[in-house]
Design a protein around this motif. Structure first.
Motif, PDB file in Angstrom:
ATOM      1  N   GLY A 232      -2.356  79.473  32.425  1.00 35.85           N
ATOM      2  CA  GLY A 232      -0.998  78.983  32.620  1.00 35.85           C
ATOM      3  C   GLY A 232      -0.125  79.174  31.407  1.00 35.85           C
ATOM      4  O   GLY A 232       1.062  78.828  31.417  1.00 35.85           O
ATOM      5  N   ALA A 233      -0.692  79.751  30.345  1.00 33.93           N
ATOM      6  CA  ALA A 233       0.054  79.937  29.095  1.00 33.93           C
ATOM      7  C   ALA A 233       0.753  81.290  29.025  1.00 33.93           C
ATOM      8  O   ALA A 233       1.254  81.665  27.974  1.00 33.93           O
ATOM      9  N   GLY A 234       0.756  82.036  30.135  1.00 32.56           N
ATOM     10  CA  GLY A 234       1.417  83.333  30.137  1.00 32.56           C
ATOM     11  C   GLY A 234       0.493  84.427  30.636  1.00 32.56           C
ATOM     12  O   GLY A 234      -0.739  84.261  30.680  1.00 32.56           O
ATOM     13  N   ILE A 235       1.088  85.575  31.003  1.00 35.41           N
ATOM     14  CA  ILE A 235       0.309  86.704  31.494  1.00 35.41           C
ATOM     15  C   ILE A 235      -0.704  87.146  30.437  1.00 35.41           C
ATOM     16  O   ILE A 235      -0.376  87.281  29.258  1.00 35.41           O
ATOM     17  N   GLY A 236      -1.936  87.371  30.872  1.00 36.42           N
ATOM     18  CA  GLY A 236      -2.978  87.843  29.965  1.00 36.42           C
ATOM     19  C   GLY A 236      -3.764  86.739  29.291  1.00 36.42           C
ATOM     20  O   GLY A 236      -4.706  87.030  28.553  1.00 36.42           O
ATOM     21  N   ASN A 237      -3.407  85.476  29.545  1.00 33.15           N
ATOM     22  CA  ASN A 237      -4.144  84.352  28.953  1.00 33.15           C
ATOM     23  C   ASN A 237      -5.122  83.787  29.983  1.00 33.15           C
ATOM     24  O   ASN A 237      -4.695  83.238  31.016  1.00 33.15           O
ATOM     25  N   TYR A 238      -6.406  83.926  29.692  1.00 29.71           N
ATOM     26  CA  TYR A 238      -7.429  83.521  30.648  1.00 29.71           C
ATOM     27  C   TYR A 238      -8.506  82.680  29.980  1.00 29.71           C
ATOM     28  O   TYR A 238      -8.773  82.813  28.783  1.00 29.71           O
ATOM     29  N   CYS A 239      -9.126  81.821  30.781  1.00 32.72           N
ATOM     30  CA  CYS A 239     -10.377  81.189  30.386  1.00 32.72           C
ATOM     31  C   CYS A 239     -11.466  81.750  31.303  1.00 32.72           C
ATOM     32  O   CYS A 239     -11.178  82.432  32.280  1.00 32.72           O
ATOM     33  N   PHE A 240     -12.716  81.456  30.985  1.00 35.78           N
ATOM     34  CA  PHE A 240     -13.839  82.051  31.725  1.00 35.78           C
ATOM     35  C   PHE A 240     -14.776  80.953  32.211  1.00 35.78           C
ATOM     36  O   PHE A 240     -15.285  80.162  31.409  1.00 35.78           O
ATOM     37  N   CYS A 241     -14.977  80.914  33.530  1.00 27.66           N
ATOM     38  CA  CYS A 241     -15.911  79.983  34.152  1.00 27.66           C
ATOM     39  C   CYS A 241     -17.256  80.683  34.272  1.00 27.66           C
ATOM     40  O   CYS A 241     -17.343  81.782  34.835  1.00 27.66           O
ATOM     41  N   ILE A 242     -18.300  80.048  33.757  1.00 27.60           N
ATOM     42  CA  ILE A 242     -19.613  80.688  33.672  1.00 27.60           C
ATOM     43  C   ILE A 242     -20.693  79.747  34.183  1.00 27.60           C
ATOM     44  O   ILE A 242     -20.711  78.553  33.854  1.00 27.60           O
ATOM     45  N   ASP A 243     -21.603  80.283  35.006  1.00 30.63           N
ATOM     46  CA  ASP A 243     -22.862  79.626  35.350  1.00 30.63           C
ATOM     47  C   ASP A 243     -23.981  80.431  34.715  1.00 30.63           C
ATOM     48  O   ASP A 243     -24.069  81.646  34.919  1.00 30.63           O
ATOM     49  N   ALA A 244     -24.829  79.765  33.967  1.00 29.97           N
ATOM     50  CA  ALA A 244     -25.949  80.422  33.293  1.00 29.97           C
ATOM     51  C   ALA A 244     -27.256  79.792  33.735  1.00 29.97           C
ATOM     52  O   ALA A 244     -27.317  78.585  34.014  1.00 29.97           O
ATOM     53  N   GLU A 245     -28.293  80.613  33.804  1.00 29.03           N
ATOM     54  CA  GLU A 245     -29.610  80.071  34.111  1.00 29.03           C
ATOM     55  C   GLU A 245     -30.084  79.185  32.971  1.00 29.03           C
ATOM     56  O   GLU A 245     -29.874  79.493  31.796  1.00 29.03           O
ATOM     57  N   GLY A 246     -30.744  78.077  33.328  1.00 25.23           N
ATOM     58  CA  GLY A 246     -31.317  77.208  32.318  1.00 25.23           C
ATOM     59  C   GLY A 246     -30.588  75.890  32.183  1.00 25.23           C
ATOM     60  O   GLY A 246     -29.555  75.647  32.812  1.00 25.23           O
ATOM     61  N   HIS A 247     -31.117  75.042  31.334  1.00 19.55           N
ATOM     62  CA  HIS A 247     -30.662  73.663  31.126  1.00 19.55           C
ATOM     63  C   HIS A 247     -30.289  73.477  29.666  1.00 19.55           C
ATOM     64  O   HIS A 247     -30.868  74.119  28.778  1.00 19.55           O
ATOM     65  N   ILE A 248     -29.345  72.597  29.402  1.00 20.20           N
ATOM     66  CA  ILE A 248     -28.932  72.362  28.009  1.00 20.20           C
ATOM     67  C   ILE A 248     -30.100  71.863  27.163  1.00 20.20           C
ATOM     68  O   ILE A 248     -30.088  72.004  25.937  1.00 20.20           O
ATOM     69  N   ALA A 249     -31.115  71.297  27.809  1.00 22.45           N
ATOM     70  CA  ALA A 249     -32.299  70.865  27.071  1.00 22.45           C
ATOM     71  C   ALA A 249     -33.190  72.042  26.669  1.00 22.45           C
ATOM     72  O   ALA A 249     -34.047  71.884  25.793  1.00 22.45           O
ATOM     73  N   ASP A 250     -33.022  73.210  27.293  1.00 21.71           N
ATOM     74  CA  ASP A 250     -33.752  74.410  26.870  1.00 21.71           C
ATOM     75  C   ASP A 250     -33.212  74.854  25.521  1.00 21.71           C
ATOM     76  O   ASP A 250     -31.994  74.975  25.339  1.00 21.71           O
ATOM     77  N   ARG A 251     -34.097  75.146  24.599  1.00 19.74           N
ATOM     78  CA  ARG A 251     -33.674  75.420  23.227  1.00 19.74           C
ATOM     79  C   ARG A 251     -32.698  76.594  23.153  1.00 19.74           C
ATOM     80  O   ARG A 251     -31.684  76.537  22.450  1.00 19.74           O
ATOM     81  N   ARG A 252     -32.975  77.671  23.886  1.00 18.73           N
ATOM     82  CA  ARG A 252     -32.112  78.845  23.762  1.00 18.73           C
ATOM     83  C   ARG A 252     -30.771  78.641  24.457  1.00 18.73           C
ATOM     84  O   ARG A 252     -29.767  79.223  24.054  1.00 18.73           O
ATOM     85  N   VAL A 253     -30.724  77.813  25.513  1.00 19.42           N
ATOM     86  CA  VAL A 253     -29.437  77.503  26.132  1.00 19.42           C
ATOM     87  C   VAL A 253     -28.596  76.667  25.175  1.00 19.42           C
ATOM     88  O   VAL A 253     -27.399  76.925  24.978  1.00 19.42           O
ATOM     89  N   ALA A 254     -29.211  75.652  24.578  1.00 18.03           N
ATOM     90  CA  ALA A 254     -28.491  74.833  23.605  1.00 18.03           C
ATOM     91  C   ALA A 254     -28.006  75.675  22.433  1.00 18.03           C
ATOM     92  O   ALA A 254     -26.879  75.500  21.942  1.00 18.03           O
ATOM     93  N   ASP A 255     -28.835  76.614  21.991  1.00 21.73           N
ATOM     94  CA  ASP A 255     -28.462  77.476  20.877  1.00 21.73           C
ATOM     95  C   ASP A 255     -27.270  78.361  21.248  1.00 21.73           C
ATOM     96  O   ASP A 255     -26.364  78.573  20.434  1.00 21.73           O
ATOM     97  N   ALA A 256     -27.266  78.858  22.486  1.00 22.35           N
ATOM     98  CA  ALA A 256     -26.131  79.678  22.955  1.00 22.35           C
ATOM     99  C   ALA A 256     -24.855  78.852  22.994  1.00 22.35           C
ATOM    100  O   ALA A 256     -23.772  79.323  22.603  1.00 22.35           O
ATOM    101  N   LEU A 257     -24.950  77.607  23.464  1.00 24.17           N
ATOM    102  CA  LEU A 257     -23.769  76.747  23.524  1.00 24.17           C
ATOM    103  C   LEU A 257     -23.239  76.448  22.125  1.00 24.17           C
ATOM    104  O   LEU A 257     -22.016  76.399  21.904  1.00 24.17           O
ATOM    105  N   MET A 258     -24.143  76.273  21.170  1.00 24.28           N
ATOM    106  CA  MET A 258     -23.691  76.060  19.787  1.00 24.28           C
ATOM    107  C   MET A 258     -22.981  77.297  19.253  1.00 24.28           C
ATOM    108  O   MET A 258     -21.954  77.196  18.571  1.00 24.28           O
ATOM    109  N   GLY A 259     -23.544  78.483  19.576  1.00 29.56           N
ATOM    110  CA  GLY A 259     -22.896  79.717  19.139  1.00 29.56           C
ATOM    111  C   GLY A 259     -21.512  79.869  19.740  1.00 29.56           C
ATOM    112  O   GLY A 259     -20.563  80.276  19.062  1.00 29.56           O
TER     113      GLY A 259
END
Length: 310
Positions: A232-259
């Motif tokens: 809504g901030a103008g043409i070309g401004n987007y956010c990204f909705c993502i579904d990823a395999e795994g749970h936030i309790a999984d170490r590598r998922v949590a690590d990805a979220l931190m990154g």
């Protein structure tokens, strides 16, 4: 009085049918709302314990109304998902013939799923969108439209007849529904889970999306949904909705979220919850160097180096 679940109504929607497959629905008051927005707002206002709404279908992908409502406003969290196979019936007032139909109605998400059937059998009929498929049936009952695409089960509820059944352009079409509540601690991982988030980039630059996706790829995390939505901030401004395999309790998922938190302007966590198909996915069959044990071993090694114990 039992706690209530809001859902996209009125009575007789596919959403209601999917909701009733949840065991906990039997112990809740199920309250229909006129739109996805009003159902989710009922949760935000504390009028309902949770809301049950469609979020994705296998023909058109993410349902933008729901995605946009989860992106904006006070944060909400997904706790469960349900997959429902979808076929439509053409509902009409008793005595109506196919040649009598000049106007048809359904939810906008239904149109891509019946477009070819409509072109073949009712090429001159005028399409009118409704708030839901069941609401389209109600409007047919009231005489506003000649026919509605809805579940066959809605015919009796609205005093209509199913003139045609088993209507679908795509075999094995499914819609995904989610149970959404206020933020809280996610349920414990089951080994077959999904994590949903929304990402906003700090700036638009070459390779920006690659940078975001790289946080998943380097950790061996498979993505199940990736959809851009305008901010809504103008043409070309987007956010990204993502579904990823795994749970936030999984170490590598949590690590990805931190990154992602380090490199994104904003990250909205939408929850970690059991997959409806109960498939464990790649999180349980990780590539070399991407298992939880390998992440923990690497972290321990760094700690040893910091302590001079290498």
């Amino acid at each position: 009085m039992p706690a209530s679940y809001a859902y996209l109504g009125p009575e007789g929607t596919f959403t209601e049918v999917a909701l009733r497959t949840l065991p906990e629905a039997a112990t809740r008051e199920l309250v229909p709302y006129v739109s996805v927005q009003s159902a989710l707002d009922a949760v935000r206002a504390g009028e309902a314990e949770a809301a049950f709404v469609p979020i994705e279908n296998s023909v058109e992908g993410g349902i933008t109304t729901t995605l946009d409502e989860l992106v904006a406003g006070a944060p909400l969290m997904i706790y469960r998902e349900v997959l429902l196979s979808i076929t439509f019936a053409l509902l009409v007032r008793p005595g109506t013939k196919l040649s009598d139909i000049k106007t048809v109605s359904a939810h906008p998400a239904a149109q891509p799923q019946v477009r070819n059937w409509l072109k073949k059998h009712l090429p001159d009929a005028h399409w009118e969108s409704a708030a839901s498929n069941a609401d389209a049936a109600r409007l047919v009952q009231e005489g506003q439209y000649d026919a509605a695409f809805a579940g066959e089960f809605a015919a009796a509820r609205y005093g209509l007849e199913a003139l045609e059944t088993g209507i679908h352009d795509a075999e094995n079409a499914q819609t995904r529904f989610v149970l959404v509540g206020r933020p809280a601690r996610p349920a414990a991982p089951t080994g077959a889970d999904k994590t949903s988030i929304v990402l906003w980039q700090r700036d638009d630059h070459p390779g920006g999306l690659r940078d975001l996706l790289g946080e998943f790829a380097t950790r061996g995390i498979n993505l199940m949904l990736l959809q851009s939505r305008p901010t809504g901030a103008g043409i070309g401004n987007y956010c990204f909705c993502i579904d990823a395999e795994g749970h936030i309790a999984d170490r590598r998922v949590a690590d990805a979220l931190m990154g992602l938190k380090r490199i994104c302007l904003q990250v909205r966590y939408l929850g970690s919850y059991p997959r409806a198909d109960a498939r464990p996915g790649d999180v349980q069959r990780p590539r070399l160097g991407t298992s939880d044990e390998e992440f923990m071993a690497a972290a321990d090694w760094v700690a040893q180096c910091q302590d001079g114990r290498f």
